[in-house]
Design a protein around this motif. Structure first.
Motif, short mmCIF file in Angstrom:
data_model
loop_
_atom_site.label_atom_id
_atom_site.label_comp_id
_atom_site.label_asym_id
_atom_site.label_seq_id
_atom_site.Cartn_x
_atom_site.Cartn_y
_atom_site.Cartn_z
N ASN A 127 6.81 -1.16 -10.61
CA ASN A 127 7.92 -2.27 -10.49
C ASN A 127 7.40 -2.96 -9.12
O ASN A 127 8.00 -4.10 -8.84
N CYS A 128 6.51 -2.51 -8.37
CA CYS A 128 6.24 -3.34 -7.09
C CYS A 128 4.77 -4.10 -7.39
O CYS A 128 3.78 -4.01 -7.26
N ARG A 129 5.16 -5.28 -8.00
CA ARG A 129 4.29 -6.13 -8.54
C ARG A 129 3.19 -6.54 -7.71
O ARG A 129 1.93 -6.94 -8.08
N GLY A 130 3.51 -6.76 -6.16
CA GLY A 130 2.55 -7.18 -5.36
C GLY A 130 1.60 -6.00 -4.72
O GLY A 130 0.92 -6.34 -3.66
N ILE A 131 1.62 -4.88 -5.41
CA ILE A 131 1.05 -3.71 -4.38
C ILE A 131 -0.35 -3.95 -4.76
O ILE A 131 -1.10 -4.23 -5.85
N LYS A 132 -1.28 -3.34 -3.65
CA LYS A 132 -2.58 -3.51 -3.75
C LYS A 132 -3.49 -2.46 -3.74
O LYS A 132 -4.73 -2.25 -4.15
N GLU A 133 -2.79 -1.42 -3.11
CA GLU A 133 -3.58 -0.17 -2.86
C GLU A 133 -2.61 1.14 -3.22
O GLU A 133 -1.38 1.22 -3.01
N ILE A 134 -3.11 1.80 -4.39
CA ILE A 134 -2.49 3.03 -4.84
C ILE A 134 -3.33 4.51 -4.52
O ILE A 134 -4.17 4.18 -5.24
N ARG A 135 -2.88 5.27 -3.64
CA ARG A 135 -3.49 6.21 -3.55
C ARG A 135 -2.68 7.63 -3.81
O ARG A 135 -1.91 7.96 -3.42
N LEU A 136 -3.26 8.51 -4.90
CA LEU A 136 -2.45 9.63 -5.31
C LEU A 136 -3.70 10.89 -5.75
O LEU A 136 -3.45 11.67 -6.44
N ASN A 137 -4.51 10.82 -4.74
CA ASN A 137 -5.66 11.78 -4.89
C ASN A 137 -5.21 13.16 -4.68
O ASN A 137 -4.06 13.20 -4.04
N GLN A 138 -5.65 14.40 -5.25
CA GLN A 138 -5.28 15.42 -4.80
C GLN A 138 -3.58 15.83 -5.25
O GLN A 138 -2.85 16.26 -4.61
N ASN A 139 -3.23 15.48 -6.61
CA ASN A 139 -2.06 15.95 -7.04
C ASN A 139 -2.52 16.46 -8.50
O ASN A 139 -3.32 17.36 -8.68
N THR A 140 -1.28 16.68 -9.41
CA THR A 140 -1.60 17.30 -10.55
C THR A 140 -1.24 16.41 -11.67
O THR A 140 -0.83 16.91 -12.70
N SER B 48 0.60 -1.37 0.00
CA SER B 48 -0.07 -0.05 -0.03
C SER B 48 0.96 1.41 -0.07
O SER B 48 2.04 1.28 0.73
N ILE B 49 0.30 2.14 -0.68
CA ILE B 49 1.16 3.36 -0.69
C ILE B 49 0.02 4.45 -1.00
O ILE B 49 -0.75 4.60 -1.61
N ASN B 50 0.34 5.58 -0.01
CA ASN B 50 -0.54 6.82 -0.06
C ASN B 50 0.28 8.01 -0.13
O ASN B 50 1.16 8.30 0.61
N LEU B 51 0.16 8.78 -1.52
CA LEU B 51 0.84 10.02 -1.66
C LEU B 51 -0.37 10.92 -1.96
O LEU B 51 -0.08 11.98 -2.80
N ASP B 52 -1.28 10.84 -1.18
CA ASP B 52 -2.65 11.91 -1.53
C ASP B 52 -2.17 13.38 -1.09
O ASP B 52 -0.96 13.55 -0.25
N SER B 53 -2.52 14.34 -1.75
CA SER B 53 -2.36 15.87 -1.48
C SER B 53 -0.74 16.01 -1.29
O SER B 53 -0.34 16.51 -0.35
N ASN B 54 0.04 15.92 -2.61
CA ASN B 54 1.14 16.04 -2.67
C ASN B 54 1.39 17.27 -3.91
O ASN B 54 0.47 17.73 -4.14
N SER B 55 2.29 17.32 -4.41
CA SER B 55 2.75 18.26 -5.74
C SER B 55 3.23 17.38 -6.79
O SER B 55 4.05 17.66 -7.50
N ILE B 56 2.88 16.18 -6.99
CA ILE B 56 3.19 15.15 -7.96
C ILE B 56 2.60 15.36 -9.19
O ILE B 56 1.56 15.36 -9.27
N SER B 57 3.45 15.72 -10.24
CA SER B 57 2.79 15.88 -11.74
C SER B 57 2.97 14.84 -12.69
O SER B 57 2.39 14.64 -13.64
N VAL B 58 3.70 13.73 -12.41
CA VAL B 58 4.00 12.51 -13.27
C VAL B 58 3.65 11.39 -12.52
O VAL B 58 4.50 11.27 -11.25
N PHE B 59 2.83 10.64 -12.92
CA PHE B 59 2.83 9.22 -12.19
C PHE B 59 3.90 8.54 -12.00
O PHE B 59 4.92 8.23 -12.97
N PRO B 60 4.34 8.02 -10.76
CA PRO B 60 5.68 7.68 -10.54
C PRO B 60 5.76 6.17 -10.97
O PRO B 60 5.09 5.14 -10.51
N ALA B 61 6.39 6.24 -12.10
CA ALA B 61 6.48 4.79 -12.92
C ALA B 61 7.35 3.82 -12.10
O ALA B 61 6.99 2.62 -12.22
N CYS B 62 7.85 4.10 -10.84
CA CYS B 62 8.60 3.17 -10.06
C CYS B 62 7.67 2.13 -9.24
O CYS B 62 7.80 1.14 -9.06
N ILE B 63 6.67 2.92 -9.04
CA ILE B 63 5.32 2.17 -8.32
C ILE B 63 4.98 0.81 -9.02
O ILE B 63 4.68 -0.15 -8.54
#
Length: 272
Positions: A145-158, A128-143
């Motif tokens: 590579n985390c093939r077992g990830i179940k939850e991605i939160r990137l709400n409120q970025n650009t 699980s990764i939560n990066l809500d409400s940051n200043s990210i403008s490009v989807f982090p491609a590195c995520i």
């Protein structure tokens, strides 16, 4: 204690010492330990975390402080499974975080992060990764590579687009990217066959690609406040889809009227 802790008086100093003492004792007596240093107005990474006493630490919470970075010394917490540092002023995350391969949960919401180090892709146990409400403008491609990830939160970025490599995440169950600047969705998102929740409200989406309907485990689709004019009929035959939220779009008749009657009526119309 750090100078800003000393400056806040005896009560805060005692609380600081108590928390460190508790986790130090736990780490000696057991295989796991938790440390909560939330809401202490910390301005820098606690030097105490760089000592041997905390090498077995499994959960660290630094919520609601004044931190501006996750430093290179984070690598010393080699057994960390959960790292929570939301509501700070973090702009930089050290590349060394990628050495903590035990990491399962990474929560850094409400900071000022613009990008993640590529080394995050080495966190093979990340769930699980939560990066809500940051200043990210490009989807982090590195995520991706985390093939077992179940939850991605990137709400409120650009973010304007989702990296197509997200289709490699066969274990992904929950993707939330509301309040971004998404212009479209990659068809390969349909390869995320474990996906159950997809929340993309308040973006600039003009269509939902039919390939999304290959995610047959989808239960909830939320795309309110976009620029959609139609929906793929195949949504109506997804066996588990019951929560469909599509208000405040630009649907043409008769879908605009039918959508006001709720998810059930909309799905029946699409199926027909």
């Amino acid at each position: 204690p750090p100078p800003n802790i000393l400056a806040r008086g005896v009560v805060v100093i005692r609380e600081w010492v108590r928390r460190l003492r508790d986790v130090s004792a736990t780490s000696i007596d057991a295989d796991s330990a938790r440390l909560d240093l939330s809401s202490l107005a910390l301005e820098g990474w606690p030097k105490e975390l760089e000592t041997e006493a905390f090498t077995k630490l499994e959960r660290l919470s630094l919520i609601d402080n004044l931190l501006t970075e996750v430093p290179a010394s984070v690598e010393l917490l080699s057994n960390l499974k959960t790292f929570v540092a939301g509501y700070n002023q973090i702009t930089q995350v050290s590349h060394n975080i990628g050495t903590i391969v035990s990491m399962e949960t990474l929560q850094l919401p409400f900071n000022q992060i613009t990008e993640l180090p590529e080394s995050v892709g080495n966190l093979r146990n990340l769930s699980s990764i939560n990066l809500d409400s940051n200043s990210i403008s490009v989807f982090p491609a590195c995520i991706c590579n985390c093939r077992g990830i179940k939850e991605i939160r990137l709400n409120q970025n650009t973010i304007r687009e989702i990296n197509p490599a997200v289709g490699l995440l066969g274990s992904l169950e929950d993707l939330q990217m509301s309040y971004n600047n998404l212009q479209g969705l990659p068809p390969r998102l349909g390869f995320c066959t474990s996906l159950t929740k997809l929340k993309l409200s308040y973006n600039q989406l003009q269509e939902v690609p039919v390939e999304i309907c290959n995610a047959t485990n989808l239960k909830e689709l939320t795309v309110t406040h976009n620029k959609l004019t139609t929906l793929p009929p195949a949504l109506g035959v997804l066996p588990r889809l019951t929560d469909l939220h599509i208000a405040s779009n630009f649907f043409k008749p008769p879908l605009n009227q039918i959508s006001q009657r709720g998810a059930g009526a909309t799905l029946r119309y699409l199926k027909e």
